[in-house]
Design a protein around this motif. Sequence first.
Motif, short mmCIF file in Angstrom:
data_model
loop_
_atom_site.label_atom_id
_atom_site.label_comp_id
_atom_site.label_asym_id
_atom_site.label_seq_id
_atom_site.Cartn_x
_atom_site.Cartn_y
_atom_site.Cartn_z
N ILE A 141 -68.34 0.50 -35.90
CA ILE A 141 -69.52 0.27 -35.07
C ILE A 141 -70.05 -1.14 -35.32
CG2 ILE A 141 -71.87 1.02 -34.56
CD1 ILE A 141 -71.05 3.82 -35.50
N ALA A 142 -70.34 -1.87 -34.25
CA ALA A 142 -70.84 -3.23 -34.38
C ALA A 142 -72.27 -3.22 -34.88
CB ALA A 142 -70.77 -3.94 -33.03
N HIS A 143 -72.62 -4.23 -35.63
CA HIS A 143 -73.98 -4.36 -36.11
C HIS A 143 -74.90 -4.77 -34.96
CE1 HIS A 143 -72.90 -3.87 -40.31
NE2 HIS A 143 -71.93 -4.73 -40.13
N LYS A 144 -76.02 -4.13 -34.85
CA LYS A 144 -76.97 -4.41 -33.77
C LYS A 144 -77.72 -5.71 -34.04
CE LYS A 144 -77.78 0.40 -32.42
NZ LYS A 144 -78.81 1.45 -32.25
N PHE A 145 -78.05 -6.41 -32.96
CA PHE A 145 -78.84 -7.63 -33.07
C PHE A 145 -80.16 -7.32 -33.78
CE2 PHE A 145 -82.03 -10.60 -31.47
CZ PHE A 145 -81.40 -11.82 -31.69
N GLY A 146 -80.50 -8.12 -34.77
CA GLY A 146 -81.73 -7.90 -35.53
C GLY A 146 -81.56 -7.07 -36.78
N SER A 147 -80.37 -6.48 -36.96
CA SER A 147 -80.13 -5.67 -38.15
C SER A 147 -79.72 -6.56 -39.33
CB SER A 147 -79.02 -4.64 -37.89
OG SER A 147 -77.77 -5.31 -37.70
N GLN A 148 -79.78 -6.00 -40.52
CA GLN A 148 -79.36 -6.76 -41.70
C GLN A 148 -77.86 -7.06 -41.64
OE1 GLN A 148 -80.30 -5.05 -45.51
NE2 GLN A 148 -79.84 -6.95 -46.59
N GLY A 149 -77.09 -6.10 -41.14
CA GLY A 149 -75.65 -6.33 -41.01
C GLY A 149 -75.35 -7.48 -40.07
N PHE A 150 -76.10 -7.57 -38.97
CA PHE A 150 -75.91 -8.67 -38.03
C PHE A 150 -76.27 -10.00 -38.68
CE2 PHE A 150 -77.16 -11.51 -34.58
CZ PHE A 150 -76.12 -11.34 -33.67
N PHE A 151 -77.36 -10.00 -39.44
CA PHE A 151 -77.77 -11.22 -40.15
C PHE A 151 -76.70 -11.64 -41.15
CE2 PHE A 151 -79.75 -13.32 -43.80
CZ PHE A 151 -80.40 -14.37 -43.17
N ASN A 152 -76.18 -10.68 -41.92
CA ASN A 152 -75.14 -11.00 -42.90
C ASN A 152 -73.90 -11.57 -42.22
OD1 ASN A 152 -76.85 -9.95 -44.83
ND2 ASN A 152 -75.81 -7.98 -44.96
N PHE A 153 -73.60 -11.04 -41.04
CA PHE A 153 -72.43 -11.46 -40.27
C PHE A 153 -72.61 -12.91 -39.78
CE2 PHE A 153 -70.54 -11.71 -35.95
CZ PHE A 153 -69.22 -11.54 -36.27
N THR A 154 -73.75 -13.19 -39.15
CA THR A 154 -73.96 -14.51 -38.54
C THR A 154 -74.34 -15.59 -39.56
OG1 THR A 154 -76.28 -13.95 -38.03
CG2 THR A 154 -74.63 -13.52 -36.32
N SER A 155 -74.93 -15.21 -40.68
CA SER A 155 -75.39 -16.21 -41.64
C SER A 155 -74.24 -16.89 -42.37
CB SER A 155 -76.35 -15.58 -42.65
OG SER A 155 -75.70 -14.57 -43.42
N ARG A 156 -73.04 -16.33 -42.27
CA ARG A 156 -71.88 -16.97 -42.89
C ARG A 156 -71.32 -18.11 -42.04
NH1 ARG A 156 -68.33 -14.13 -46.23
NH2 ARG A 156 -66.66 -14.06 -44.68
N ARG A 157 -71.75 -18.18 -40.79
CA ARG A 157 -71.20 -19.13 -39.83
C ARG A 157 -71.29 -20.59 -40.29
NH1 ARG A 157 -73.97 -18.81 -34.14
NH2 ARG A 157 -73.40 -16.65 -34.53
N PRO A 158 -72.46 -21.11 -40.66
CA PRO A 158 -72.51 -22.53 -41.02
C PRO A 158 -71.64 -22.90 -42.22
CG PRO A 158 -74.58 -21.44 -41.56
CD PRO A 158 -73.80 -20.48 -40.74
#
Length: 342
Positions: A141-158
């Motif tokens: 299941i994909a992490h929902k926008f605004g969830s901690q999982g979504f933040f953990n996913f996107t915060s690795r980008r930079p």
Amino acid sequence: MARSLHQQKQPIYGAVSLFSRHGFLVLLGLLVFLGVILPWFGISSDVFVRKNALSKWRDYDLPDAAAFVGGSSGNGTVIVCIVSYPYMDFLKNWLISVASFGHAGKVLVVAEDYETLEYVNRRWPGHSVLIPPALENVGGIAHKFGSQGFFNFTSRRPKHLLQLLELGYNVMYNDVDMVWLSDPFPYFKGNHDVYFLDDMPKVKPLNHPHDLPPPGKKGRTYICSCMIFLRPTYGAKLIMKKWIEELQDQPWSRAKRANDQPAFNWGLNKTSGIVDMYLLPQVAFPSGGLYFKNETWLNETKGKHVIVHNNYITGFEKKIKRFHDFGLWLVDEHSNKSPLQK
């Protein structure tokens, strides 16, 4: 007492010849087990081969992957997307559009889980890399926008983008809920450090300035972190470092369901006097809030759009339906153009 003839001819089990009747039955039983019993329990007979192939890609690192897609000299271009397995259909759709303009060979899929790493490299060897730690997907299941999982996913980008810049590559980042309608590279003209697009739906004049827009109500700009082009310059690296710092200063909490975009904007705002920034033309790179919701503007600017972002909406099914409605869901009729079909 001498042994009887029957006793002397007893077979010695454990030393069975494959050419004997008993050996043939053993071999036949093994083939039945691999071909029938394992699949019955959901285990493919090639599981051992796949396991060995996957272990190879677990040792594949970012410098190797960047050299494969961007050239070993370190001065080429890498097109980066970051994907977890639930987003696979969007990856396929985006890749078809990228391939249509001859740039698929530059694509590097940064896998956030081993399922994605295996899926991509099994079909398109060398085009996916995983930078540990791996993301744990619960039930696919994909992490929902605004969830901690979504933040953990996107915060690795930079961190990923900075590492590629340090290796000397030009880097184009895309979210995979985008579709290319034209070749974007002619728009990265000049030698600016970073190129980005406005995330606001308000219509700009066709000849709008290319400077960083003024801050909004929250004291920061509203630049989209989902489509960025970076050159391996001091300024671009500085923005990535500031983005990382802002993410560390503004971690996710239940009270403040942060995502990576505000931190990116703070990083831009705090380096605007140092870094050479370029705002891409809105008509070519519109936000989803403009492209999908302003029919008048869409008709007036027809033929001028380059990359469309399916944002300003949440939910897989809603995004796919909107792509369908606008003729941008490509995987049904153009799957043969996807590199993942190889």
